[in-house]
Design an enzyme around this catalytic site. Structure first.
Site, PDB file in Angstrom:
ATOM      1  N   GLY A  40     -11.212  -6.320 -39.422  1.00 41.60           N
ATOM      2  CA  GLY A  40      -9.784  -6.421 -39.695  1.00 41.60           C
ATOM      3  C   GLY A  40      -8.980  -5.898 -38.525  1.00 41.60           C
ATOM      4  N   CYS A  41      -7.697  -6.168 -38.553  1.00 40.57           N
ATOM      5  CA  CYS A  41      -6.840  -5.797 -37.423  1.00 40.57           C
ATOM      6  C   CYS A  41      -6.666  -4.281 -37.330  1.00 40.57           C
ATOM      7  CB  CYS A  41      -5.485  -6.506 -37.522  1.00 40.57           C
ATOM      8  SG  CYS A  41      -4.658  -6.355 -39.118  1.00 40.57           S
ATOM      9  N   TYR A  42      -6.316  -3.635 -38.445  1.00 39.60           N
ATOM     10  CA  TYR A  42      -6.139  -2.179 -38.405  1.00 39.60           C
ATOM     11  C   TYR A  42      -7.452  -1.466 -38.069  1.00 39.60           C
ATOM     12  CZ  TYR A  42      -1.481  -2.671 -40.555  1.00 39.60           C
ATOM     13  OH  TYR A  42      -0.168  -2.987 -40.828  1.00 39.60           O
ATOM     14  N   THR A  57      -9.875  -2.536 -36.252  1.00 36.28           N
ATOM     15  CA  THR A  57     -10.168  -2.721 -34.825  1.00 36.28           C
ATOM     16  C   THR A  57      -9.397  -1.711 -33.979  1.00 36.28           C
ATOM     17  OG1 THR A  57     -10.642  -5.083 -35.072  1.00 36.28           O
ATOM     18  CG2 THR A  57      -9.960  -4.332 -32.884  1.00 36.28           C
ATOM     19  N   ALA A  58      -8.096  -1.628 -34.200  1.00 43.59           N
ATOM     20  CA  ALA A  58      -7.282  -0.735 -33.363  1.00 43.59           C
ATOM     21  C   ALA A  58      -7.629   0.719 -33.617  1.00 43.59           C
ATOM     22  CB  ALA A  58      -5.801  -0.992 -33.630  1.00 43.59           C
TER      23      ALA A  58
END
Lengths: 358, 358, 358, 358
Positions: free
Chosen positions: C160-162, C164-165
């Site tokens: 997911g995006c969150y 990953t960061a």
């Protein structure tokens, strides 16, 4: 294949850095040099952190001889007069010049001097320069390509952003004789990057955000450039009333153009003319009847989209709207499209299939 | 002093909620009722959390008899036809109606039926309705005020947002005879709130953000309303070519208007005519020569600002640009300006001295 | 070279269309099929006019057998449970699956069922799936690549995006033992495209514009995914408090992460650890000391940038901030990075050298 | 009633002009003077065209004696040290000062000197200054009001924007003993107007738009101010880790605060404590359980909204999010709230019932 050595002059301005980005992703070009008068000695990545991890090039001073040693082709992304100062020498040193400035766009030095308020110091070059709107002057660009291939340095004057969008909106109607009279009104909206990288009251986020405004009304310098192109296309002297607006987006330019409809034409005639005109163009699309373009569809590309309508209630007016990216088809990507033609490369190489879609 | 009981019909739409906000801050009015067909039974603060801690009003159904019991004046912030369905009854129940919908703006029911595609069910009211552009029809609004003071329920048709800005941009030139011919081109840009509160592909943030586009080209319903006003002002039948654009801001509307300049007039003549025309208007300002308005200057107010120029190079064209807030002077705040005139209150009471400036 | 036939399932969602765009520009892939349950039968260009003139593909229904006939690899850009419904069959039909949904990210089916409220119908696949964060699990992805080369269909679960960061911000400190304790706070900000293409009150331009807000506080579904990764990295059970925020931009995600600093460490230790950890990563850069990343630097790319600081005044806390594009490194571009590794292609092929810089 | 003569010092900065706007709409105040060192001699409307037609005041130099002749109260909207230079003299000339700068916020001159790197030249005033957070120090402000009524000039130090939002988010939990330990993490997001009116690379539209970034990490000057307030509230020395972020909006500030939950407390306990704490506050609202505030709800007002949650999975953390307008409750409107209390006026007079709702 050895890649073509490329220099970007004015690499930290918005158009310049976009040229750098395109060159870095171009399979046939190599970014060997990038110049900036103020930031020389620092890395491009220090100015634009987006390059961190992607490009370690150190900026140089824009000295013609150094450019000629390092590059076969130079993109000039500089303000007007700065190109006058350097282009003749670059050409004589054998460097082909793709000039994004306004200095060689107008065929008539007197018109340049009237609108830019400064003498044109190399009018002798105007006759051999091609105005780099490929959809209008592709054959001229290909002739430059032949000369370049023979080892001659050549010069392309890349159009301004507003002239590009206005021309693409007006060309089919004028060429097909669907628009009559001598007046074209171009009402255009640009993103804030069009105002350049200089930080001032007008480019402050809190000024530009949540607001639209007209500027340069009745005296914007793109006016004679638009008139020159439309006159060429129409075969009669055209007058342009041009009003640019600023809107709160970074990239994108929309020109909505009003032309007097010839007697008897129908909406279908207009739609057909636009579809036919751009049918073989890779980078300009006519949208289906009833659709108007939005600028986000062409962001970060060399693409343009055009929509057209006929207001045939009483006073009959053709309305055509053209969307481009002011830094893409309006500057850097169109410059690369021209460079591809001149350098013998596929016309759309390295300039993006489609925009980041949302 | 007892405050005037006020109902807002359609209180959760963007114009409706802006009327609510203005009423809540108005020293002479009291928000006694707010209606919404779908959200009836919940608090306005449940729909708009901004009201949390400021207003605990529960939304009702828009039933005329309940409105008449609770309010002396009703603002209708509803889609077209919804006003037709309720206004005659409200008037007969003694409620003065400030109608923000399009239903009573056009004097000619046939034109309404042609553009809105639906029969006008109370054409007998059109003759006694005043089109609520105070800068043009103030005397008519004051006559309504006299009738209201005598206990009669009256009806104001508040102009649309584009017609307001276009009219304010064109009136001085047409009234003074500086503009000739029968064609006015209005090229306008609106913030996204103009598209209403309905969530759809076009109002999605990711569609509207970082993009501009034209829409409704050659057939937007505000066209006949603009033509009606400009014809009234010019004293001859005027044709309007009108192109609205959408830009990425929430509130704000800019109309740039093109008119053929009469022979012999100068830029000073034009500037003077605009300055004189609005010199006594509290809410409309002509900017100094050379300045064009930006929409942020009038955000959240009933104010309008106009800038004007003359392109006198070859084809001579008057260019006038008018900035309003589409929900302010273009809807809710102008509605309140009208209501103030009809209710015998100071014209600018409760509608904001100036915009949040940045 | 023959290009690898590629299908994008869920091609009209924001992540799906971004995968399409990347595939269209990828020299080794060919977009042979794109599916959308609702829009099947229409062209992708009808849904996204940006494709007008660039891609004429007609959307299909997501039927596994048709996919297997047309494609060697399928990108699934679908909501959770939709991948469960189709992935086992695609694998058994020999199609390698790059899954952007949440369905195969969590190793433990019970955790999936707890957070997603639905049974996991193919838990047997979890053991052979690789969590596609190449900077952490590159070797696992390369093993999948070996199996794929032997003709086996394999499955990658793209993060997911969150997650990953947050992972990229926390990994170096946790791996190097600079962060102690079992609590990591991740405070993150996402652009609106993270909310998906569905038009609703929250994605309405006028709601999202000019506003920031937290959402999903204390119960966002990305929490267990982040905990799983940080626990793997730290070698001890980690707890994550995760607060996502929405900000008015289309693309971009910034995670600012707080970790308890181990005794005695210095700011230099932290900076060094991050620089070392990512020195050989093509797509993750540590910014120079004192610099923090901005999301625009990585827009429309698979790149991530990380900045780090130590608050060593009294309570000593490591603060690391990671910028990605939520649709790029946070979804489509990372999916392509994984696909490149699995398909035996250069890891960064086709996913963008650098962002459009402004 | 004669209106109170008011001077705004630093009238062209963003906070200053917002004070001017509020004063112009305030029924009990009169804007008799506005100063700006650089623009003195020109009209405020020349700098901010929004005032065109609304205010013709000419800007003056900030000379204390002229201020004392023209005003009973002065709002100082100036950078730090500029207030030090003028406040003592203004007070001795009998002008009550509402100081929006940082100069008198910290009780301890040594802390000021440490963080601002400059000596505090009037430490003797610190003891008699009230820190103008009315929800915490209302009684102190009312005491100033009594002294002012007796003819004494008094001094209010209006809090910074980040300290206001952080304090309002943390106060209920700390006062009620629901938060333990000595560490509070404040992760905040501000609109670009927080960076001030100066045009530079960071406030350029094209830098700030479509991007978020952290800045001032681990050393922002608001840190000691927040620590001072939280220490006062908690009754023990509190440490604050504070990370501000910049997001692409003009106005608005959101602080999300993390505090260690005391053993045994429930989500209901937390919700109750916040609702009770702000039940009688006109300008601070606790949102219903499960709701988090968005900044647009409080734009252009002195209002604040707070939402709260408890992450009680493993490590138990209270998360509170507070939305304000950085120029409203975070600066100008809070300054007016303080002024109202000191001048014996209704606390919320002239500062807006509710935000422009969309």
């Amino acid at each position: 294949m050895e890649r073509i050595r490329t220099c970007v002059v004015g690499a930290t301005g918005f158009a310049g850095v976009e040229v750098c980005r395109i060159v870095l992703g171009h399979p046939a070009l190599e970014l060997t040099m990038a110049t900036d008068r103020k930031a020389a000695g620092t890395r491009l990545a220090d100015v634009y952190p987006a390059f961190e991890g992607a490009c370690d090039l150190v900026l140089s001073l824009p000295e013609p001889e150094a450019i000629a040693q390092n590059a076969d082709v130079a993109f000039l992304a500089v303000p007007h007069t700065a190109s006058l100062a350097i282009t003749p020498q670059l050409l004589s040193l054998g460097v082909t010049v793709i000039d994004l400035s306004a200095d060689y766009r107008l065929h008539d030095a007197a018109v340049y001097e009237q609108w830019y308020g400064t003498p044109h110091t190399s009018p002798e070059l105007l006759g051999q320069t091609v105005y780099g709107l490929p959809e209008l002057n592709r054959s001229g660009l290909l002739v430059l390509g032949e000369r370049h291939e023979k080892g001659e340095a050549v010069l392309v004057a890349v159009p301004g952003c507003y002239p590009t969008a206005t021309a693409l909106a007006a060309i089919p109607a004028l060429e097909a004789g669907l628009a009559t009279g001598d007046l074209v009104i171009s009402d255009a909206i640009s993103g804030v990057s069009g105002a350049g990288r200089s930080a001032n009251a007008r480019t402050h986020y809190c000024h530009a955000n949540e607001s639209v405004e007209a500027y340069g009304v009745a005296h914007h310098r793109h006016t004679p450039e638009i008139e020159q192109t439309l006159t060429q296309v129409a075969g009669r002297e055209m007058n342009v009333v041009f009003t640019p607006h600023l809107a709160p987006l970074t990239r994108g330019l929309l020109a909505t153009v009003y032309m007097t409809a010839a007697d008897g034409i129908t909406a279908n005639d207009v739609q057909d003319a636009y579809e036919r005109r751009y049918a073989d163009e890779a980078l300009v699309s006519t949208l289906p009847a009833g659709h108007m373009p939005q600028t986000s569809s062409v962001a970060a590309t060399a693409r343009a989209q055009v929509g057209v309508a006929l207001d045939d209630r009483r006073r009959r007016v053709i309305i055509a709207s053209c969307a481009i990216d002011n830094l893409g088809k309006g500057a850097a990507a169109q410059a690369m499209q021209c460079a591809n033609l001149v350098l013998g490369l596929p016309e759309t190489q390295g300039i993006g299939v489609t925009a980041p879609l949302i």
